[in-house]
Structure formats: C-alpha cells, structure tokens
Write a protein that holds these residues in place. Structure first.
Motif, PDB file in Angstrom:
ATOM      1  N   TYR A   1      58.377  -1.702 -61.931  1.00 23.42           N
ATOM      2  CA  TYR A   1      57.436  -2.713 -61.442  1.00 23.42           C
ATOM      3  C   TYR A   1      58.112  -3.602 -60.391  1.00 23.42           C
ATOM      4  N   ARG A   2      59.334  -4.042 -60.723  1.00 22.69           N
ATOM      5  CA  ARG A   2      60.056  -4.918 -59.785  1.00 22.69           C
ATOM      6  C   ARG A   2      60.370  -4.185 -58.489  1.00 22.69           C
ATOM      7  N   ALA A   3      60.748  -2.912 -58.610  1.00 28.58           N
ATOM      8  CA  ALA A   3      61.038  -2.113 -57.414  1.00 28.58           C
ATOM      9  C   ALA A   3      59.779  -2.008 -56.555  1.00 28.58           C
ATOM     10  N   GLY A   4      58.639  -1.793 -57.208  1.00 21.83           N
ATOM     11  CA  GLY A   4      57.373  -1.692 -56.490  1.00 21.83           C
ATOM     12  C   GLY A   4      57.034  -2.993 -55.788  1.00 21.83           C
ATOM     13  N   LEU A   5      57.256  -4.097 -56.489  1.00 20.11           N
ATOM     14  CA  LEU A   5      56.972  -5.416 -55.921  1.00 20.11           C
ATOM     15  C   LEU A   5      57.829  -5.658 -54.680  1.00 20.11           C
ATOM     16  N   ALA A   6      59.095  -5.278 -54.787  1.00 18.37           N
ATOM     17  CA  ALA A   6      60.004  -5.468 -53.655  1.00 18.37           C
ATOM     18  C   ALA A   6      59.611  -4.574 -52.484  1.00 18.37           C
ATOM     19  N   LEU A   7      59.117  -3.365 -52.793  1.00 20.71           N
ATOM     20  CA  LEU A   7      58.729  -2.428 -51.727  1.00 20.71           C
ATOM     21  C   LEU A   7      57.422  -2.831 -51.056  1.00 20.71           C
ATOM     22  N   GLN A   8      56.642  -3.662 -51.727  1.00 21.73           N
ATOM     23  CA  GLN A   8      55.314  -3.995 -51.213  1.00 21.73           C
ATOM     24  C   GLN A   8      55.375  -4.697 -49.846  1.00 21.73           C
ATOM     25  N   SER A   9      56.514  -5.284 -49.536  1.00 20.80           N
ATOM     26  CA  SER A   9      56.645  -5.972 -48.251  1.00 20.80           C
ATOM     27  C   SER A   9      56.509  -5.013 -47.078  1.00 20.80           C
ATOM     28  N   ILE A  10      56.959  -3.768 -47.254  1.00 16.34           N
ATOM     29  CA  ILE A  10      56.898  -2.833 -46.132  1.00 16.34           C
ATOM     30  C   ILE A  10      55.674  -1.905 -46.218  1.00 16.34           C
ATOM     31  N   THR A  11      54.891  -2.072 -47.281  1.00 20.96           N
ATOM     32  CA  THR A  11      53.662  -1.265 -47.406  1.00 20.96           C
ATOM     33  C   THR A  11      52.510  -2.198 -47.773  1.00 20.96           C
ATOM     34  N   PRO A  12      52.153  -3.129 -46.869  1.00 26.01           N
ATOM     35  CA  PRO A  12      51.239  -4.217 -47.222  1.00 26.01           C
ATOM     36  C   PRO A  12      49.850  -3.795 -47.660  1.00 26.01           C
ATOM     37  N   ASN A  13      49.321  -2.700 -47.093  1.00 30.74           N
ATOM     38  CA  ASN A  13      47.936  -2.346 -47.415  1.00 30.74           C
ATOM     39  C   ASN A  13      47.818  -1.357 -48.568  1.00 30.74           C
ATOM     40  N   TRP A  14      48.947  -1.011 -49.145  1.00 25.47           N
ATOM     41  CA  TRP A  14      48.903  -0.042 -50.250  1.00 25.47           C
ATOM     42  C   TRP A  14      48.470  -0.734 -51.534  1.00 25.47           C
ATOM     43  N   PRO A  15      47.640  -0.043 -52.330  1.00 25.22           N
ATOM     44  CA  PRO A  15      47.310  -0.629 -53.644  1.00 25.22           C
ATOM     45  C   PRO A  15      48.519  -0.564 -54.575  1.00 25.22           C
ATOM     46  N   ARG A  16      48.443  -1.352 -55.643  1.00 22.98           N
ATOM     47  CA  ARG A  16      49.563  -1.454 -56.592  1.00 22.98           C
ATOM     48  C   ARG A  16      49.975  -0.080 -57.145  1.00 22.98           C
ATOM     49  N   TRP A  17      48.973   0.770 -57.483  1.00 24.42           N
ATOM     50  CA  TRP A  17      49.300   2.056 -58.105  1.00 24.42           C
ATOM     51  C   TRP A  17      50.123   2.936 -57.159  1.00 24.42           C
ATOM     52  N   LYS A  18      49.784   2.850 -55.862  1.00 16.63           N
ATOM     53  CA  LYS A  18      50.454   3.717 -54.883  1.00 16.63           C
ATOM     54  C   LYS A  18      51.930   3.304 -54.717  1.00 16.63           C
ATOM     55  N   ILE A  19      52.157   2.016 -54.737  1.00 21.98           N
ATOM     56  CA  ILE A  19      53.533   1.516 -54.572  1.00 21.98           C
ATOM     57  C   ILE A  19      54.372   1.866 -55.802  1.00 21.98           C
ATOM     58  N   THR A  20      53.769   1.639 -56.982  1.00 26.50           N
ATOM     59  CA  THR A  20      54.496   1.959 -58.221  1.00 26.50           C
ATOM     60  C   THR A  20      54.781   3.465 -58.269  1.00 26.50           C
ATOM     61  N   ALA A  21      53.785   4.259 -57.834  1.00 26.23           N
ATOM     62  CA  ALA A  21      53.976   5.714 -57.835  1.00 26.23           C
ATOM     63  C   ALA A  21      55.100   6.122 -56.877  1.00 26.23           C
ATOM     64  N   THR A  22      55.176   5.450 -55.727  1.00 25.22           N
ATOM     65  CA  THR A  22      56.240   5.765 -54.760  1.00 25.22           C
ATOM     66  C   THR A  22      57.612   5.408 -55.330  1.00 25.22           C
ATOM     67  N   ALA A  23      57.700   4.197 -55.899  1.00 27.03           N
ATOM     68  CA  ALA A  23      58.974   3.783 -56.514  1.00 27.03           C
ATOM     69  C   ALA A  23      59.335   4.753 -57.644  1.00 27.03           C
ATOM     70  N   GLY A  24      58.307   5.167 -58.395  1.00 30.34           N
ATOM     71  CA  GLY A  24      58.524   6.105 -59.494  1.00 30.34           C
ATOM     72  C   GLY A  24      58.993   7.463 -59.003  1.00 30.34           C
ATOM     73  N   ALA A  25      58.445   7.904 -57.873  1.00 28.45           N
ATOM     74  CA  ALA A  25      58.841   9.211 -57.325  1.00 28.45           C
ATOM     75  C   ALA A  25      60.322   9.184 -56.910  1.00 28.45           C
ATOM     76  N   VAL A  26      60.709   8.105 -56.241  1.00 26.58           N
ATOM     77  CA  VAL A  26      62.127   7.962 -55.830  1.00 26.58           C
ATOM     78  C   VAL A  26      63.012   7.936 -57.079  1.00 26.58           C
ATOM     79  N   THR A  27      62.583   7.152 -58.061  1.00 29.80           N
ATOM     80  CA  THR A  27      63.341   7.010 -59.310  1.00 29.80           C
ATOM     81  C   THR A  27      63.469   8.351 -60.028  1.00 29.80           C
TER      82      THR A  27
END
Lengths: 59, 460
Positions: free
Chosen positions: B326-352
C-alpha cells in the motif's frame, strides 16, 4: 453474545496457545498432541478475536 | 524539467492533502493508545529470517543478548530523542516537513526511492512466506548463497503468492489492516510457542538447568555457517539499532508521533522492539537450530509449531506485505496521477512479485535492511540540522519554502555526497550509517551557512 464474552474467550484461546508448548516443553504431551492443540487453540483465537473485533462496542 | 517536477510534486500534494495541516490538540492520543499500537508492531515474517541469520553468522549467545539489549535501547532512544521531539514540535508528517525544507522536487525523489525500497521489502516478505508453501509441494527452498531462483517450482510459488497478496491488497486494504490487528498478538505467540516446543529437541531439560549450556553450544555457538561472515557484539548492536533507521533517525515515524501529547512517548516504542526484535529473534534462532541450522523459514515454522507455525509464517508475510504494498503504491502515485488506486497497487504488486522470485531478497536480508536505512538516513540528518542546528546558529530556516525552490540544492548535494561518502568509507556496512549521519548533519549545516553568506535573500 456480549462483546466482553468474546474478548474473554479470545484471550483464553491465546493462553491455550501458550499452554500447549509449555506442556510439550515439560514433556507432558507428545509432539502430535502439541501441534493439534496449538492448531485448535489458534483457530479458536481467530474465531473469537474476529467476533470481538467486529462486534460493536455497545451491545 | 522543472515544470515536470512541479507537476509531480503537485500530484503528491493532492495525495497527502488530508494531513497537510499540523495535528490539532483535540486529535492527540493517550500514551496507552501508543503503547498498544507499538506492541503490535515489529513482528513480521522477516523476524523468522533475521534471528536465524544471527545463528548462521556465528553470533555467540552473550553477544546476541547484550547486542540486542543495547541495540534496541539505542533504537528506542533514537525515537525518543530524535524523532518524537521534532514530530511533537511540528505536528507534521515527514512528507510535509521535508517539503518545506528540501522543496517539493526532492520530496518526489525521496518518494520514488521509498517506493522502490518498499517493493523490495515486500518481496522479501513474500519470499519468506513462499518457503512455507513450498514445503507442502516439496519444493526445495533456495540455498543461502542463491541469488537467482533455484527451480521453476520456486518461481511458480513465489509468483502465485505475490499475485494472491497483491489481489487481496487491491480488493481491500482497509479490511486487511483490521484483520492484521487480529493476527498480530497470535503471530507473536507462535514465535514463543515454536521456540519453547523446540527446546526439548535441542536437549534443554524441563527445569531449564542446562539452557545456558545448550544456548552456548547448540544454538549461538559462535561458529558461522559455510560462506557466512562471522558477526559479533558490535554487529548485533548496530543491526538492532539501524533496522528501523528510516523510521527513527530517518524520521518517517513523525507521521505517528505528531499525535503524541509529549515527546517522551518515544520511549513507548520499547513495547514493540523488545518483543519483536529481541524475543522473536531469539525464538527464530532457537527454531533454526531445531532444523539443523538450515535457512528455511517454512521448515523452521513447521518443525517448531506444525501447521499453526506454517499458518503463522504465511500470515506474518501477508499482513506485513499488505501495508508495505500500500505504501509503495501511495509513493508511486505521484508519477501516475490519473491511475486508480487498484492499478497502482497492482503495479507495485507486479514489481514486488518479480522481486520475490529472486531468493537474494531474503537471503541477503540483513544487508538489504542496512542499505534501506542508509539510503534514506541523509534526509533525516538534513531535517535534524534544519530543525535544531540552523536556528541556534542564527541561520534562516525553510529557505526552500521561503524562496519557492523546487529543489533545495544543498539538501540534494548533501544527500548525494553522503551516499558517496558512506560508499567509500572503509567500514563494515552495518557501521557506515553513523559516520554518514554525522557527515550529513555537518555538511548540510556548513552548506546552509555558506549559502546564507553568498546568496542574498530572494535569490536562489
């Protein structure tokens, strides 16, 4: 059931989670008995602790 | 470039908008609430690995006990004397305070660094949990020296767990956080239960009369495993001190302590670190001795506590990977402003998930923890200098904010120079952060004093 009752049962389950390894350490129960007891006490903890957590504070 | 950074910073500001203002007096929390909150912290899946690694690194029983007692004490003092006082005086999160001091641009850089480091940490937690699942499928756990995946089976299990954890995080972070509160006391009990039940296997008598002898000869016997570096008292002390460096010296726990009535609440962190970073590490050391000193958290948990142990390991990994994702997603949200929460968490999860497939993320966990703190520590040093030292020297505070700088040049230079300095220091990785911290404080103070003489107010 009252919230306090769930709390007591949850804490009792946690105490059993400690009692089984203590009994195993003292050589009173077998490894299989310890593992089964710990598993049952753990399941009880999750049941009662979840009910304790989701129950509103005023019954 | 400056415009782009300003846009990124604007996006971040929107994310953290809800805590822009200092905490008001009516929102302050009691010490009992803090004590309860800390008591549930610091019991993660990684504790299974850290305590076991001390055994494999040949730490003696005496060095371990003294190192953990004093190292954790230093960590508690760091929370109490460094982090909590600044949080209580400002009532701000680190995010907003660094923004004032270092400028919004540097805050973006800090956030991205944090996101990457969080992903690696969550990857380690998933890897540790994967050893538990691997046991059921008879998949061989990676060896101590493995960097790359050792089998297709391992990759499939780590990937499946990563996808599962990510999906659950996407579906409902809030509910999982509440469930984690239920898990937390039980996971701690599983550590204690596993260790206690392992003691007879190691030959400890029911009256504990030979415990010290067994501890010295069969658990922390001072003999490092093949290929493992020998560690001693100073290493353990420094490790216990810096394993939460980003939180205390690095000041990210300002987010928590801004709600404290008094700075002395920092001492309450002892309720978390002593059970988690002393008892759990001792317990996992006992458990690894119980499986013939093999670094396999799944086997350790199963041998020590049966299916409940395996469940404990899985839940410890899951409940700690969840907020980290969740924290990783929150931090990443700065560079993906228009992405919904699920998409950011999924991206952080994919990297993880990809990272979790590489056993190095947990086989080199001790070094990673050191690097994690080392990379973020200079920001804490800069904030410390700006908050306490600059006003005492009569130097202007918050120049970045006053002059509207996007990046505070001296802060960025000090961060970079500190990392170069610690890299070049001929010291063990564990000991580098302290001279690095002093260097960063001194360098930032010097640069701020120099900047004041050479740059008149109103110019950057």
């Amino acid at each position: 059931m009252k919230r306090r009752a769930f709390a007591v049962l949850a804490l009792l389950s946690l105490a059993f989670c400690l009692a089984f390894p203590a009994l195993r350490f003292l050589g009173r129960i077998s490894v299989a008995g310890f593992r089964a007891g710990l598993l049952a006490a753990s399941a009880a903890w999750f049941l009662f602790a979840t009910l304790w957590a989701v129950k509103p504070k005023k019954d | 470039m400056a415009f782009k950074i300003a846009t990124l910073a604007g996006n971040l500001d929107k994310l953290y908008e809800f805590d822009r203002e200092p905490v008001t007096p009516d929102k302050l929390q009691s010490w009992t609430r803090f004590a309860g909150m800390f008591a549930g912290e610091h019991v993660a899946a990684t504790e299974f690995v850290i305590g076991a690694f001390f055994v494999l690194h040949g730490v003696t029983a005496r060095d371990l006990l003294l190192g953990l007692l004093f190292g954790n004490l230093l960590a508690v003092l760091s929370w109490a004397f460094v982090c909590a006082p600044i949080a209580v005086r400002t009532r701000l999160t680190l995010y907003w305070y660094v923004r004032r001091i270092a400028g919004p641009g540097l805050m973006v850089v800090y956030n991205i660094a944090n996101a990457v480091l969080y992903c690696i940490l969550a990857g380690a937690m998933i890897s540790v949990s994967a050893t538990a699942v691997g046991l059921a499928f008879k998949i061989k756990s990676p060896a101590l020296t493995d960097v790359l995946p050792n089998s297709l089976g391992w990759v499939l299990i780590a990937a499946a767990l990563g996808i599962l954890f990510t999906t659950l995080a996407v579906l409902g972070f809030e509910k999982l956080s509440r469930f984690a509160q239920v898990c937390s006391p039980w996971i701690f009990i599983i550590f204690v239960a596993g260790a206690l039940a392992t003691l007879p296997k190691l030959g400890v008598r029911p009256d504990f009369s030979n415990f010290v002898e067994i501890a010295r000869t069969k658990i922390w016997n001072g003999v490092a495993a093949a290929g493992q570096e020998k560690l001693g008292f100073a290493h353990v002390l420094f490790f216990a001190w810096f394993c939460n460096l980003a939180m205390h010296i690095g000041l990210s726990d300002m987010a928590v302590f801004r709600y404290a009535r008094r700075w002395s609440y920092g001492f309450l962190t002892a309720f978390g670190v002593y059970p988690g970073h002393l008892l759990c590490w001792i317990a996992s050391g006992i458990m690894v001795a119980g499986v013939g000193r093999e670094m396999n958290p799944g086997a350790m948990a199963y041998e020590a506590a049966g299916l409940a142990g395996v469940g404990g390991l899985l839940l410890a990994g899951w409940t700690t990977a969840n907020p980290t994702l969740y924290r990783a997603g929150l931090a990443l949200q700065s560079i993906t402003p228009n992405w919904p929460r699920w998409k950011i968490t999924a991206t952080a999860g994919a990297v993880t998930t990809v990272l979790a497939c590489f056993p190095i993320v947990f086989m080199k966990l001790l070094d990673y923890v050191a690097l994690y703190g080392l990379i973020l520590m200079p920001i804490g040093a800069i904030v410390f200098a700006e908050h306490w030292i600059l006003p005492r020297l009569g130097l202007e505070q918050y120049r970045a904010e006053n002059r509207g700088w996007i990046i505070n040049g001296p802060a960025l230079s000090v961060w970079a120079a500190t990392l170069v300095f610690v890299f070049l220091l001929p010291l063990h990785l564990y000991f580098k952060w302290l001279p690095g911290y002093l260097f960063a404080v001194a360098a930032y103070t010097a640069l701020s004093a120099l900047g004041r003489r050479t740059a008149p107010r109103g110019r950057s």
